[in-house]
Design an enzyme around this catalytic site. Structure first.
Site, PDB file in Angstrom:
ATOM      1  N   LYS A  13       0.830  -1.221   0.000  1.00 47.83           N
ATOM      2  CA  LYS A  13       0.000   0.000   0.000  1.00 47.83           C
ATOM      3  C   LYS A  13       0.857   1.261   0.000  1.00 47.83           C
ATOM      4  CE  LYS A  13      -1.861  -1.320   3.843  1.00 47.83           C
ATOM      5  NZ  LYS A  13      -1.637  -2.643   4.368  1.00 47.83           N
ATOM      6  N   ARG A  87      -9.798   0.062   8.806  1.00 49.96           N
ATOM      7  CA  ARG A  87      -9.169  -1.236   9.001  1.00 49.96           C
ATOM      8  C   ARG A  87     -10.108  -2.199   9.722  1.00 49.96           C
ATOM      9  NH1 ARG A  87      -3.567  -0.101   8.979  1.00 49.96           N
ATOM     10  NH2 ARG A  87      -2.216  -1.905   9.301  1.00 49.96           N
ATOM     11  N   ARG A 126      11.793  -5.877   4.832  1.00 49.93           N
ATOM     12  CA  ARG A 126      11.533  -4.454   4.596  1.00 49.93           C
ATOM     13  C   ARG A 126      12.438  -3.577   5.459  1.00 49.93           C
ATOM     14  NH1 ARG A 126       5.548  -2.025   4.877  1.00 49.93           N
ATOM     15  NH2 ARG A 126       5.579  -2.618   7.069  1.00 49.93           N
ATOM     16  N   ARG A 159      11.576  -1.328  10.828  1.00 48.24           N
ATOM     17  CA  ARG A 159      10.485  -0.878  11.691  1.00 48.24           C
ATOM     18  C   ARG A 159      10.354  -1.832  12.869  1.00 48.24           C
ATOM     19  NH1 ARG A 159       5.091   0.295   8.244  1.00 48.24           N
ATOM     20  NH2 ARG A 159       4.169  -1.063   9.819  1.00 48.24           N
ATOM     21  N   ARG A 170       0.140  -9.057  13.540  1.00 50.11           N
ATOM     22  CA  ARG A 170      -0.447  -8.111  12.584  1.00 50.11           C
ATOM     23  C   ARG A 170      -1.241  -8.844  11.512  1.00 50.11           C
ATOM     24  NH1 ARG A 170       4.704  -5.359  10.630  1.00 50.11           N
ATOM     25  NH2 ARG A 170       3.379  -4.250   9.175  1.00 50.11           N
TER      26      ARG A 170
HETATM   27  P1  ADP Z   1       0.873  -2.274   7.934  1.00 47.20           P
HETATM   28  O1  ADP Z   1      -0.323  -2.053   7.066  1.00 47.20           O
HETATM   29  O2  ADP Z   1       2.043  -2.730   7.156  1.00 47.20           O
HETATM   30  O3  ADP Z   1       0.602  -3.117   9.146  1.00 47.20           O
HETATM   31  P2  ADP Z   1       0.724   0.480   8.954  1.00 47.20           P
HETATM   32  O4  ADP Z   1       1.864   1.412   8.932  1.00 47.20           O
HETATM   33  O5  ADP Z   1      -0.454   0.793   8.112  1.00 47.20           O
HETATM   34  O6  ADP Z   1       1.368  -0.910   8.532  1.00 47.20           O
HETATM   35  O7  ADP Z   1       0.214   0.287  10.436  1.00 47.20           O
HETATM   36  C1  ADP Z   1       1.086   0.025  11.518  1.00 47.20           C
HETATM   37  C2  ADP Z   1       0.305  -0.135  12.820  1.00 47.20           C
HETATM   38  O8  ADP Z   1      -0.411   1.073  13.097  1.00 47.20           O
HETATM   39  C3  ADP Z   1      -0.758  -1.213  12.835  1.00 47.20           C
HETATM   40  O9  ADP Z   1      -0.237  -2.487  13.135  1.00 47.20           O
HETATM   41  C4  ADP Z   1      -1.705  -0.691  13.938  1.00 47.20           C
HETATM   42  O10 ADP Z   1      -1.176  -0.946  15.213  1.00 47.20           O
HETATM   43  C5  ADP Z   1      -1.662   0.803  13.728  1.00 47.20           C
HETATM   44  N1  ADP Z   1      -2.752   1.270  12.836  1.00 47.20           N
HETATM   45  C6  ADP Z   1      -2.604   1.899  11.652  1.00 47.20           C
HETATM   46  N2  ADP Z   1      -3.812   2.183  11.112  1.00 47.20           N
HETATM   47  C7  ADP Z   1      -4.739   1.712  11.977  1.00 47.20           C
HETATM   48  C8  ADP Z   1      -6.161   1.695  11.994  1.00 47.20           C
HETATM   49  N3  ADP Z   1      -6.891   2.215  11.007  1.00 47.20           N
HETATM   50  N4  ADP Z   1      -6.772   1.123  13.060  1.00 47.20           N
HETATM   51  C9  ADP Z   1      -6.090   0.599  14.056  1.00 47.20           C
HETATM   52  N5  ADP Z   1      -4.742   0.583  14.112  1.00 47.20           N
HETATM   53  C10 ADP Z   1      -4.064   1.124  13.094  1.00 47.20           C
END
Ligand code: ADP
Ligand code: ZN
Length: 211
Positions: A13, A87, A126, A159, A170
């Site tokens: 993404k 999400r 990554r 990260r 995750r």
């Molecule tokens: P990825 O999609 O690779 O897991 P992101 O950078 O989008 O990475 O998200 C990292 C973390 O941020 C998630 O594991 C979660 O803890 C938090 N997070 C991000 N967006 C949301 C969301 N919409 N709702 C809940 N937690 C979120």
């Protein structure tokens, strides 16, 4: 057109969003990036979110929704990409209300489809730039100089949540909470799946072909 880009962690993404920002001058709204920026600046919000993120768990809807609402309120007329939000189904429901209130509309919810078997390798390999946020991969997209960003020269790091045990959590959170959004957007006639494997440019072509 405003879009939602969703998919499992590691689906690409962020990579595809960066291309859309560059080539289509869209605004990238990534809740993960916003949280990381709060953590870096040591804000109250950052402190609350970090506890969940470090464990690979979702940040509670109540925290995320308010944060996104603030971003959407300040948005001009520029088309945007929502990356990492919604999400969960409750987040998607909250989003509908926020959009209506602000006179905004989502054209498509594009799902980046990558087989589960590929995701672990993508995520453990990554690396991200601590300065500009550019993403790399130790095997498929290494930096020219080890540990140094090609674009800005800052240090390239892993990260905290790209460690194997956290990744597992995750992926579970994705399966349980985010995958159900496919049916949610399909019911609204907004869902399209985009093959997320292969060359970045090929994925990009498939993606914009659905917009
Ligand atoms: P990825 O999609 O690779 O897991 P992101 O950078 O989008 O990475 O998200 C990292 C973390 O941020 C998630 O594991 C979660 O803890 C938090 N997070 C991000 N967006 C949301 C969301 N919409 N709702 C809940 N937690 C979120
Ligand atoms: Zn950089």
């Amino acid at each position: 057109m405003n879009i939602i880009l969703f998919g499992a962690p590691g689906a690409g993404k962020g990579t595809q969003s960066a291309l859309l920002v560059e080539r289509r001058t869209m605004k990238h709204i990534s809740t993960g990036d916003i949280f990381r920026s709060h953590i870096k600046q040591q804000t109250e919000l950052g402190r609350s979110a970090k506890v969940y993120m470090d464990q690979g768990k979702l940040v509670p809807d109540s925290i995320v929704v308010g944060m996104v609402e603030d971003v959407l309120k300040g948005l001009g007329s520029q088309n945007f990409i929502l990356d990492g939000f919604p999400r969960t189904v409750p987040q998607a429901e909250a989003l509908e209300g926020m959009l209506k209130k602000n006179g905004l509309e989502i054209g498509k919810a594009l799902f980046l489809e990558v087989p589960m078997d590929d995701l672990m390798g993508r995520l453990t390999g990554r690396r991200v730039c601590s300065g500009c946020g550019a993403t790399y991969h130790i095997a498929s997209k290494p930096t020219q100089r080890a540990g140094v960003c090609d674009l800005c020269g800052s240090e390239v790091i892993q990260r905290a949540d790209d460690k194997e045990d956290v990744i597992r959590t995750r992926l579970e959170a994705y399966e349980t909470s985010t995958a159900p959004l496919k049916a949610y957007f399909a019911a609204q006639g907004k869902f399209s799946a985009v093959g997320g494997t292969g060359q970045t440019e090929d994925v990009y072509r498939r993606l914009v072909g659905q917009m």
